[in-house]
Design a protein around this motif. Structure first.
Motif, PDB file in Angstrom:
ATOM      1  N   ASP A 103     -52.218   1.599  11.995  1.00  0.00           N
ATOM      2  CA  ASP A 103     -51.697   2.134  10.740  1.00  0.00           C
ATOM      3  C   ASP A 103     -52.754   2.117   9.643  1.00  0.00           C
ATOM      4  O   ASP A 103     -53.521   1.161   9.520  1.00  0.00           O
ATOM      5  CB  ASP A 103     -50.501   1.299  10.272  1.00  0.00           C
ATOM      6  CG  ASP A 103     -49.246   1.594  11.063  1.00  0.00           C
ATOM      7  OD1 ASP A 103     -48.801   2.746  11.031  1.00  0.00           O
ATOM      8  OD2 ASP A 103     -48.723   0.663  11.711  1.00  0.00           O
ATOM      9  N   ARG A 104     -52.763   3.185   8.875  1.00  0.00           N
ATOM     10  CA  ARG A 104     -53.536   3.171   7.634  1.00  0.00           C
ATOM     11  C   ARG A 104     -52.865   2.176   6.686  1.00  0.00           C
ATOM     12  O   ARG A 104     -51.645   2.207   6.515  1.00  0.00           O
ATOM     13  CB  ARG A 104     -53.538   4.568   7.022  1.00  0.00           C
ATOM     14  CG  ARG A 104     -54.309   4.693   5.736  1.00  0.00           C
ATOM     15  CD  ARG A 104     -54.192   6.109   5.212  1.00  0.00           C
ATOM     16  NE  ARG A 104     -54.702   6.227   3.872  1.00  0.00           N
ATOM     17  CZ  ARG A 104     -54.499   7.274   3.084  1.00  0.00           C
ATOM     18  NH1 ARG A 104     -53.799   8.308   3.541  1.00  0.00           N
ATOM     19  NH2 ARG A 104     -54.992   7.316   1.872  1.00  0.00           N
ATOM     20  N   TYR A 311     -52.886   7.207  10.238  1.00  0.00           N
ATOM     21  CA  TYR A 311     -53.377   6.299  11.264  1.00  0.00           C
ATOM     22  C   TYR A 311     -54.896   6.203  11.239  1.00  0.00           C
ATOM     23  O   TYR A 311     -55.587   7.035  10.652  1.00  0.00           O
ATOM     24  CB  TYR A 311     -52.925   6.776  12.648  1.00  0.00           C
ATOM     25  CG  TYR A 311     -51.429   6.889  12.800  1.00  0.00           C
ATOM     26  CD1 TYR A 311     -50.634   5.756  12.777  1.00  0.00           C
ATOM     27  CD2 TYR A 311     -50.811   8.126  12.975  1.00  0.00           C
ATOM     28  CE1 TYR A 311     -49.261   5.839  12.925  1.00  0.00           C
ATOM     29  CE2 TYR A 311     -49.436   8.225  13.123  1.00  0.00           C
ATOM     30  CZ  TYR A 311     -48.670   7.077  13.102  1.00  0.00           C
ATOM     31  OH  TYR A 311     -47.319   7.163  13.242  1.00  0.00           O
ATOM     32  N   ARG A 312     -55.386   5.177  11.918  1.00  0.00           N
ATOM     33  CA  ARG A 312     -56.827   4.948  12.039  1.00  0.00           C
ATOM     34  C   ARG A 312     -57.184   4.634  13.483  1.00  0.00           C
ATOM     35  O   ARG A 312     -56.400   4.034  14.219  1.00  0.00           O
ATOM     36  CB  ARG A 312     -57.270   3.781  11.139  1.00  0.00           C
ATOM     37  CG  ARG A 312     -57.108   4.040   9.662  1.00  0.00           C
ATOM     38  CD  ARG A 312     -57.374   2.782   8.849  1.00  0.00           C
ATOM     39  NE  ARG A 312     -58.747   2.324   8.969  1.00  0.00           N
ATOM     40  CZ  ARG A 312     -59.756   2.776   8.236  1.00  0.00           C
ATOM     41  NH1 ARG A 312     -59.545   3.713   7.324  1.00  0.00           N
ATOM     42  NH2 ARG A 312     -60.973   2.308   8.400  1.00  0.00           N
ATOM     43  N   GLY A 326     -61.613   6.651   8.971  1.00  0.00           N
ATOM     44  CA  GLY A 326     -60.834   5.926   9.960  1.00  0.00           C
ATOM     45  C   GLY A 326     -61.018   6.449  11.373  1.00  0.00           C
ATOM     46  O   GLY A 326     -60.076   6.441  12.172  1.00  0.00           O
TER      47      GLY A 326
END
Length: 431
Positions: A103-104, A311-312, A326
């Motif tokens: 998750d970011r 997301y990353r 990311g």
């Protein structure tokens, strides 16, 4: 003979393998390495469990996996049991197809309170990802806030709102189904910093909210721009806005409400030892279309907050990384000599599952341009010797088929499978 290692067994990984087969024919050996004992990445643990038709693409990947020159190497973690430099020494090309499973971060005060979770964790919880099976999100309160205006936010809201009967034909895991059965949540607020014209929600997914048994979407008609402005949108966006206009015009007579709160930016999360409310600042759009705060704030009661803001890709030792984006640092897929990135690991979390297919073919064209026909590298036999020396418990695709058969046999009535949610249980079902 070319030897290619693909790290990650999701859509990008299998499309890359398919592309390599078509590019090189029988003159290639492809090993698809994954840290989990089960393949298919986000098809298994990211796609919503009530969207079974989307999951059928796994049949295409299985067809690739069962060919003679492609091999699944499961339960092997790159960076632990084998390193990137070791793989580069063994293979003509190493392709990172690890996706973006983290998750970011939600960078606001209170984001670390119990009850706040990212969408990767929450989706992983109801999809049975081993990393998140023990999440236990708080569902005893009446309010949930979902931050984001994309399809993942819609998935989260829809799963929270559905009845047991609506989830009966899905492959949602038993622990999530049981928890949702006793959920007390009756108000789900979708927070979006910008307005209806800026959503990233596709028409099909948005339209599903209007067909739920016990839940109704709620849109404030005052948030909608004039009808004439819809003409400036792409066709898909116009269909999505049409759904929002229909929601705004409909009566709300169901016990669960899914509220679209536009021009709303979370600025803090408050609570005494756990989430109790979200502080939101009203926004407006500037001349560039960016959301800026107006200074007006209000609070939304909530016991659960799910952040769906992106997301990353997790970094790997020795691989250049773009922390701001990311994802792995790359030049159109090339990272270092012999090392490539594909899919979300290359471009970040954008595009659909199908977007990964042309991406995989483009990377293989670069591999063809960069490599010769016979480098003399050890490839598959070399990896096998290394993993055997390190005691790795490798899972093959045939092993996965036995795991899958056990999941299908354990399914509740009407469901396609009951997923194992621990690696130990997966490995046990293989034997």
């Amino acid at each position: 003979m070319r030897h290619i290692a693909v790290i990650g067994s999701g859509p990008a990984g299998y499309y890359t393998a398919e592309a390599a087969q078509k590019q090189f024919g029988d003159d290639v050996r492809i090993d698809i390495i994954d840290r989990l004992p089960v393949p298919f990445g986000l098809i298994r643990t990211g796609v919503a469990p009530d969207h079974q038709s989307i999951k059928h693409v796994a049949r295409r990947y299985a067809a690739t996996a069962l060919t003679d020159n492609v091999r699944f190497v499961g339960n092997v973690t790159v960076g632990e049991q084998v390193t990137i430099p070791e793989l580069i020494a063994l293979y003509d090309a190493v392709v990172l197809a690890t996706g973006a499973p983290r998750d970011r971060p939600l960078d606001i005060p209170g984001a670390d309170l119990p009850g706040v979770t990212g969408s990767a964790a929450f989706v992983g919880w109801y999809n049975g990802h081993p990393d998140f099976a023990g999440l236990a999100p708080p569902l005893a309160g009446s309010g949930a806030v979902v931050i984001g205006n994309g399809n993942v936010a819609l998935d989260v809201a829809r799963i929270l709102a559905k009845t047991q009967r609506e989830l009966a034909g899905s492959d949602i895991v038993a622990h999530a189904l049981t928890a949702l059965k006793t959920s007390q949540i009756d108000t789900i607020t979708l927070l979006g910093r910008r307005g209806p014209h800026q959503i990233n929600m596709t028409p099909k997914e948005l339209g599903e909210l209007g067909e739920l048994e016990r839940a109704a979407p709620v849109v404030d008609i005052a948030d909608l721009p004039p009808d004439i402005d819809d003409a400036l949108l792409e066709p898909g966006q116009r269909k999505s806005i049409a759904h929002l206009r229909n929601f705004a015009a409909a009566s709300v007579d169901k016990p669960v409400h899914i509220i679209f709160d536009f021009f709303a930016m979370p600025v803090a999360i408050e609570g005494d030892g756990r989430v109790e409310r979200v502080v939101v600042e009203r926004t407006r759009l500037d001349e560039r279309g960016a959301a800026i705060g107006t200074g007006e704030t209000y609070r939304i009661p909530a016991s659960l907050v799910v952040s769906c803001i992106g997301y990353r890709t997790p970094p790997i030792d020795g691989v250049p990384y773009d922390d701001r984006a990311g994802r792995f640092a790359n030049d159109d897929g090339r990272i270092l000599p012999g090392l490539y990135a594909v899919g979300w690991a290359r471009r970040g979390p954008t595009g659909t599952i199908g977007t990964n297919r042309p991406d995989g073919f483009a990377i293989v064209e670069k591999i063809a341009a960069d490599t010769g026909g016979n480098s003399g590298k050890a490839g598959r036999p070399g990896l096998d010797r290394l993993l055997a020396a390190r005691g790795a418990d490798v899972v093959t695709f045939r092993d996965w088929q036995r795991i899958e058969a056990a999941e299908i046999a354990a399914a509740r009535d009407g469901a396609p499978r009951e997923k194992f949610v621990s690696i130990a249980d997966m490995l046990g079902a293989r034997d």
